[in-house]
Design a protein around this motif. Structure first.
Motif, PDB file in Angstrom:
ATOM      1  N   ASP A 206       0.779  -1.265   0.039  1.00 41.61           N
ATOM      2  CA  ASP A 206      -0.061   0.081   0.086  1.00 41.61           C
ATOM      3  C   ASP A 206       1.040   1.119   0.037  1.00 41.61           C
ATOM      4  OD1 ASP A 206      -3.010  -0.100   0.020  1.00 41.61           O
ATOM      5  OD2 ASP A 206      -2.716  -1.446   1.470  1.00 41.61           O
TER       6      ASP A 206
ATOM      7  N   TYR B 264      -0.899  -0.365   7.091  1.00 46.74           N
ATOM      8  CA  TYR B 264      -2.158  -0.409   6.258  1.00 46.74           C
ATOM      9  C   TYR B 264      -2.643  -1.901   6.128  1.00 46.74           C
ATOM     10  CZ  TYR B 264      -2.149   3.971   3.728  1.00 46.74           C
ATOM     11  OH  TYR B 264      -2.229   5.316   3.502  1.00 46.74           O
TER      12      TYR B 264
ATOM     13  N   LEU C 248       0.625   3.409  -4.992  1.00 41.08           N
ATOM     14  CA  LEU C 248       0.642   2.083  -4.390  1.00 41.08           C
ATOM     15  C   LEU C 248       2.314   1.718  -4.250  1.00 41.08           C
ATOM     16  CD1 LEU C 248      -2.004  -0.371  -5.380  1.00 41.08           C
ATOM     17  CD2 LEU C 248      -1.850   1.178  -3.376  1.00 41.08           C
TER      18      LEU C 248
ATOM     19  N   THR D 100      -4.361  -5.034  -2.709  1.00 40.49           N
ATOM     20  CA  THR D 100      -3.289  -4.256  -1.951  1.00 40.49           C
ATOM     21  C   THR D 100      -3.156  -5.037  -0.592  1.00 40.49           C
ATOM     22  OG1 THR D 100      -4.595  -2.760  -0.767  1.00 40.49           O
ATOM     23  CG2 THR D 100      -4.054  -2.249  -3.231  1.00 40.49           C
TER      24      THR D 100
ATOM     25  N   ARG E 142      -9.135   3.456   1.526  1.00 38.14           N
ATOM     26  CA  ARG E 142      -8.516   2.421   0.933  1.00 38.14           C
ATOM     27  C   ARG E 142      -8.735   0.927   0.806  1.00 38.14           C
ATOM     28  NH1 ARG E 142      -2.796   2.805  -0.243  1.00 38.14           N
ATOM     29  NH2 ARG E 142      -3.114   5.060  -0.435  1.00 38.14           N
TER      30      ARG E 142
END
Length: 442
Positions: free
Chosen positions: A176, A187, A359, A390, A413
């Motif tokens: 991420d 993340y 990313l 991700t 996200r």
């Protein structure tokens, strides 16, 4: 959003329809989730030599060599091209700071991010790995710096090769953050890093205030444990909530407890495992690959041999690429989940501010379960706003599995990332290996 594979958009509807039955029943097949996040290897470095399928987007199947110039301003000058000669123990730990990774991806510390997403994606030439390693080593010895380009032979990763051959391999799973370990682990465990772009003290002092998957699971009545090995700070301890609610004493346990709980069939619904760092099992340089394989083998065999196997999904991924080369440009124009930015001084002495809107580099990722197909290769996702896998895909998946918060994504996200419940079939496999091969000799 900008993607490299437009076919994902075309096929998404038909694939989703064909998997409607699976989407209705995956909760019956998966009752527990085990997650192991290893350290600091790019997809090409680790899986670049896999030969069991021509569908894998790796260096063996690439129709050109992966080469980097010694100087990005002279692309036709001296260069190094990748070979499958990477060592069991990497001689160096390549730079993986936010600005170092920017140079690796763009060939500059300061990419022009005012251009359109399509132009920004085109600017990701992936030719700066070699020169950035020269910058770090302060040497123009290309044979030494070239270790950041080379990849490991599949003969040296029999454990991971066997898992890939028997379960689902992702060849477009992206970190991420185009940066180091702890922001990426944030993340993985919360879909944001609260503006952290480096491995600072905040990660070891319970300083992150955002809601994590551990808090989300707890508040939704799902049992969880963060098992940890030795010196590595458990990821659950990033968060203020873990400390204030007393979860360190009840939900963060040494790795020995994992092996005992797996054998007894007493793993929680959600198991999260931290390796040590960085000497023997995490694969973070200078940790040897074969000792990391041995440790991963022990985790797999504990899960596979335990009484909960029949309803388990086991996810293995790497937190970030560790500065090692990859040939696939990461997606851009992704949502910043908390509106915060991060600024650091680049190698040229100038500041660079990162907006968390693109990313990081591809990393190895596998989904392991008796309910997934053997030897499947998963490219782009079929859901999520970005149709892309991700680290935030983990939070997206468990949200759907247990209907956390009524299915509301933890962050923007997480909403953008693809989940992977469609990979779970309605056919239980009896052919999954009980024991994996021994690691390669040093």
């Amino acid at each position: 959003m900008v993607h490299l594979r437009s076919t994902a958009l075309v096929l998404a509807g038909s694939i989703a329809a064909s998997n409607a039955l699976v989407a209705q029943t995956f909760r019956d097949n998966i009752k527990s989730v085990v997650v192991l996040i290893q350290e600091n290897r790019s997809f090409d470095w680790f899986f670049g030599d896999l030969s069991y399928s021509t569908e894998i987007d790796n260096l063996r199947n690439l129709k050109r060599q992966l080469c980097n110039p010694a100087n990005v301003t002279s692309p036709n000058g001296s260069s190094i091209c990748a070979t499958n000669s990477a060592a069991n123990v990497s001689p160096d730990d390549p730079n993986h700071s936010v600005t170092g990774v920017a140079f690796q991806i763009f060939g500059t510390f300061h990419p022009d991010e005012t251009v359109s997403p399509a132009e920004l994606l085109k600017a990701e030439t992936m030719i700066g790995f070699l020169q950035e390693e020269e910058n770090v080593l302060k040497s123009s010895n290309l044979s030494v710096a070239g270790e950041t380009i080379n990849f490991i032979s599949e003969d040296k990763i029999p454990v991971f090769r066997t898992m890939a051959e028997n379960f689902v391999l992702f060849d477009r799973w992206f970190a991420d953050v185009p940066g180091p370990t702890d922001p990426n682990r944030a993340y993985i465990t919360s879909g944001a890093s609260h503006g952290h772009g480096q491995n600072d003290n905040g990660f070891s002092t319970f300083s992150l205030p955002q809601r994590s998957i551990f808090q989300q699971l707890d508040e939704n009545g799902i049992t969880w444990t963060n098992y940890f090995n030795s010196s590595f700070n458990p990821d659950a301890e990033f968060y203020t909530w873990t400390q204030t609610e007393g979860k360190v004493a009840t939900n963060v346990k040494p790795i020995e407890n994992f092996f005992a709980d797996a054998k007894a069939g007493k793993l929680p619904q959600f198991t999260y495992i931290n390796p040590e760092c960085c000497s023997f099992d995490s694969m973070h340089p200078p940790s040897p690959i074969n000792t990391g394989e041995a440790w991963t083998k022990s985790i797999y065999e504990a899960v596979r041999g335990g009484p909960q196997w029949k309803n388990t999904l086991f996810l293995i991924a790497f937190d970030e690429h560790g500065g090692f080369a990859d040939h696939v440009p990461p997606p851009v124009n992704v949502p910043n989940p908390d509106g915060l930015t991060y600024t650091e001084t680049a190698g040229d002495g100038k500041n660079y501010t990162f907006d968390f809107n693109r990313l990081g580099v591809r990393v190895p990722a596998l989904v392991i379960s008796p309910w997934v197909k053997k030897g499947a290769i998963e490219h782009d996702g079929i859901n999520g706003e970005g149709l892309t896998y991700t680290h935030s895909s983990l939070a997206a998946f468990i949200s759907k599995l247990w209907n956390l918060d009524g299915g509301k994504p933890l962050t923007s996200r997480v909403a953008w990332a693809s989940s992977f419940e469609h990979l779970i079939t309605n056919t239980f496999r009896e052919d999954t290996p009980l024991v994996l091969p021994n690691p390669a000799a040093d």
